[in-house]
Enzyme design. Structure first.
Site, PDB file in Angstrom:
ATOM      1  N   LYS A 256      28.959  10.957   0.147  1.00  0.00           N
ATOM      2  CA  LYS A 256      28.936  10.156  -1.081  1.00  0.00           C
ATOM      3  C   LYS A 256      28.815   8.658  -0.813  1.00  0.00           C
ATOM      4  O   LYS A 256      28.292   7.917  -1.618  1.00  0.00           O
ATOM      5  CB  LYS A 256      30.188  10.444  -1.920  1.00  0.00           C
ATOM      6  CG  LYS A 256      30.176  11.822  -2.549  1.00  0.00           C
ATOM      7  CD  LYS A 256      31.317  11.999  -3.536  1.00  0.00           C
ATOM      8  CE  LYS A 256      31.219  13.290  -4.302  1.00  0.00           C
ATOM      9  NZ  LYS A 256      31.392  14.487  -3.472  1.00  0.00           N
ATOM     10  N   ARG A 257      29.296   8.223   0.348  1.00  0.00           N
ATOM     11  CA  ARG A 257      29.230   6.773   0.588  1.00  0.00           C
ATOM     12  C   ARG A 257      27.786   6.294   0.821  1.00  0.00           C
ATOM     13  O   ARG A 257      27.508   5.116   0.804  1.00  0.00           O
ATOM     14  CB  ARG A 257      30.148   6.358   1.733  1.00  0.00           C
ATOM     15  CG  ARG A 257      29.712   6.795   3.089  1.00  0.00           C
ATOM     16  CD  ARG A 257      30.481   6.040   4.187  1.00  0.00           C
ATOM     17  NE  ARG A 257      29.909   6.345   5.471  1.00  0.00           N
ATOM     18  CZ  ARG A 257      30.157   7.455   6.160  1.00  0.00           C
ATOM     19  NH1 ARG A 257      30.981   8.355   5.665  1.00  0.00           N
ATOM     20  NH2 ARG A 257      29.598   7.665   7.328  1.00  0.00           N
TER      21      ARG A 257
END
Length: 487
Positions: A256-257
């Site tokens: 997700k980052r």
């Protein structure tokens, strides 16, 4: 091979939305099926009872449909090899488990979680590969009886043959050899009666006559267990192809980052299915030519696993944006407007039914060459909707504070009031007349007009901007700007 027809599958676990990696696997399989005139099967692997949900299943199906990756057989569509949801196949697995137990290729294991954890810990401390050492491998009937009396519920383990090479002739990686001694007897049915992934998947692929299993490299380590299950049941395994991992730009596992990881998020941001598919096709696969922009039909004609890469693929959002922008450029004005609509409504710039559709279509078309995806459209067309605005910066405001600016705007207002229909041609003539009558250099005329209408120094061509704003809006803005300058 079965009847010579290629049969491939995509088998997601419905524990969340369709991930980018899953979408890439689905695409590669879909392309292989279409290129060979084969069948693409959609199966749902929902044996993770705690995390699986019907809601996730619907989300995944919707994402595949949005991408245009329909399936020939499987969930919802049906077919001769159903059911296509693993939890509806438990009776089938039981039948095969019994065969393995009867032939001595599987056995009951009564070890508790605590005992297994202890074994793992002690192997790790000795720097050995944690694996099951076979404690319950040769229990007598009396031992089994004793454990059952204690209320222990057995799992079922597969008896892995010793000193055997498990060979996988991988379509992407070539020959990969595993040593059976490093595998350990693995669980095929948990103590609650639910089969494990590696067991169920092998039986499903066999019974659904899957000829080629194409999936991400992270599954390669599962493959020897699946091959052993096929051998134990006397079934010919399918061909395997493990495509490269997808990494973030910093070369770590995509997460997700690194930005959005699910297809749904890209859909919401206004990416086009054709752009996203084009980008996904180039993650771990390359075409021999220079071409980078492809339609789905073009990909079907040229796709094969011969060009699949072994090296990890890097998910580069800039590259995705560039590719999607090329697909946006090809849209008709109408299609571009349809893509923009949810974003215009969501931004509050336009209210449903407040503007004429034909005007909106033209307005949105002005943004076409400046955007990569739908969510970027509102900021590029804001200028047509907001009669009140702030100047971009002091330098912009200074343009209107120059001595000659007020006279230019008065003259411009006069001409707009007298003008008939504002078209690109009539506006060009009007601006030329403005330069001539004011006796000023072009820049001293165009700049103040642009800033008075938009609050910006740069923007769309005046021959676009002025006709789209129309006389009424222009007069309103001139009045607003004069008030602002006084204020």
């Amino acid at each position: 091979m079965h009847d010579g027809q290629m049969r491939v599958r995509f088998a997601p676990s419905p524990t969340g939305p369709l991930h980018i990696g899953g979408a890439r696997s689905a695409l590669f399989n879909w392309l292989l099926a279409k290129a060979s005139g084969g069948k693409f099967v959609l199966r749902v692997e929902d044996t993770d009872l705690e995390r699986s949900s019907r809601e996730s299943e619907e989300d995944i199906k919707n994402a595949l449909r949005w991408l245009g990756l329909g399936w020939d057989e499987g969930i919802d569509v049906g077919g001769p090899h159903g059911p296509y949801r693993q939890t509806e196949r438990l009776g089938i697995y039981r039948e095969y488990t019994q065969k393995l137990l009867d032939s001595g290729k599987a056995y009951h294991c009564y070890c508790t979680d605590e005992e297994l954890e202890e074994e793992r810990r002690s192997l790790s401390e000795k720097h050995q590969m944690p694996r099951y050492m076979g404690k319950c491998r040769d229990l007598s009937e009396a031992d089994e009886e004793k454990y059952r009396e204690q209320g222990r519920k057995p799992a079922i383990r597969f008896r892995v043959p010793a000193d055997q090479e498990v060979v996988v002739n991988d379509l992407v990686r070539g020959q990969v050899v595993f040593d059976s001694n490093g595998i350990g007897d693995f669980v095929i049915v948990k103590s609650d009666g639910v089969p494990t992934y590696n067991y169920a998947v092998a039986i499903d692929d066999a019974l659904m006559k899957i000829t080629h299993v194409v999936r991400g490299e992270e599954h390669l380590s599962n493959t020897p267990r699946q091959v052993l299950v096929y051998e134990g049941l006397g079934i010919q395994p399918p061909k395997f192809g493990h495509v490269s991992l997808i990494l973030g730009k910093d070369r770590s596992k995509m997460s997700k980052r690194h930005g959005a990881t699910s297809v749904e998020q890209y859909k919401k941001q206004g990416y086009l299915p054709s752009g996203l598919l084009n980008f996904l096709a180039l993650l771990g696969w390359s075409h021999s030519g220079e071409q980078e922009i492809f339609t789905l039909d073009e990909l079907v004609k040229i796709f094969s696993l011969d060009h699949a890469a072994k090296n990890p693929a890097v998910f580069d959002v800039d590259k995705l944006n560039w590719i999607n922008a090329q697909h946006v450029r090809k849209l008709s004005d109408e299609a571009l407007f349809e893509m923009a609509l949810p974003h215009l409504l969501g931004s509050g710039l336009m209210l449903e039914g407040a503007h004429e559709r034909s005007w909106l279509v033209k307005v949105v078309a002005t943004a076409r060459d400046h955007i990569s995806y739908g969510a970027e459209i509102p900021k590029h067309v804001e200028i047509y909707f907001k009669d009140e605005f702030s100047f971009e910066n002091e330098e912009t405001e200074a343009v209107l504070r120059e001595e000659s600016a007020a006279g230019v705007l008065d003259l411009f207002e006069e001409k707009i009031k007298k003008a008939g229909e504002l078209t690109a041609e009539s506006v060009q003539a009007l601006l030329k007349g403005l330069v001539k009558e004011s006796g000023l250099p072009g820049k001293k005329v165009y700049m103040p007009v642009r800033v008075a209408l938009s609050g910006q120094i740069h923007g769309p061509e005046m021959t676009l901007l002025i006709p789209l704003l129309g006389g009424q809006k222009i007069l309103k803005r001139l009045e607003y700007v004069r008030g602002k300058l006084k204020g």
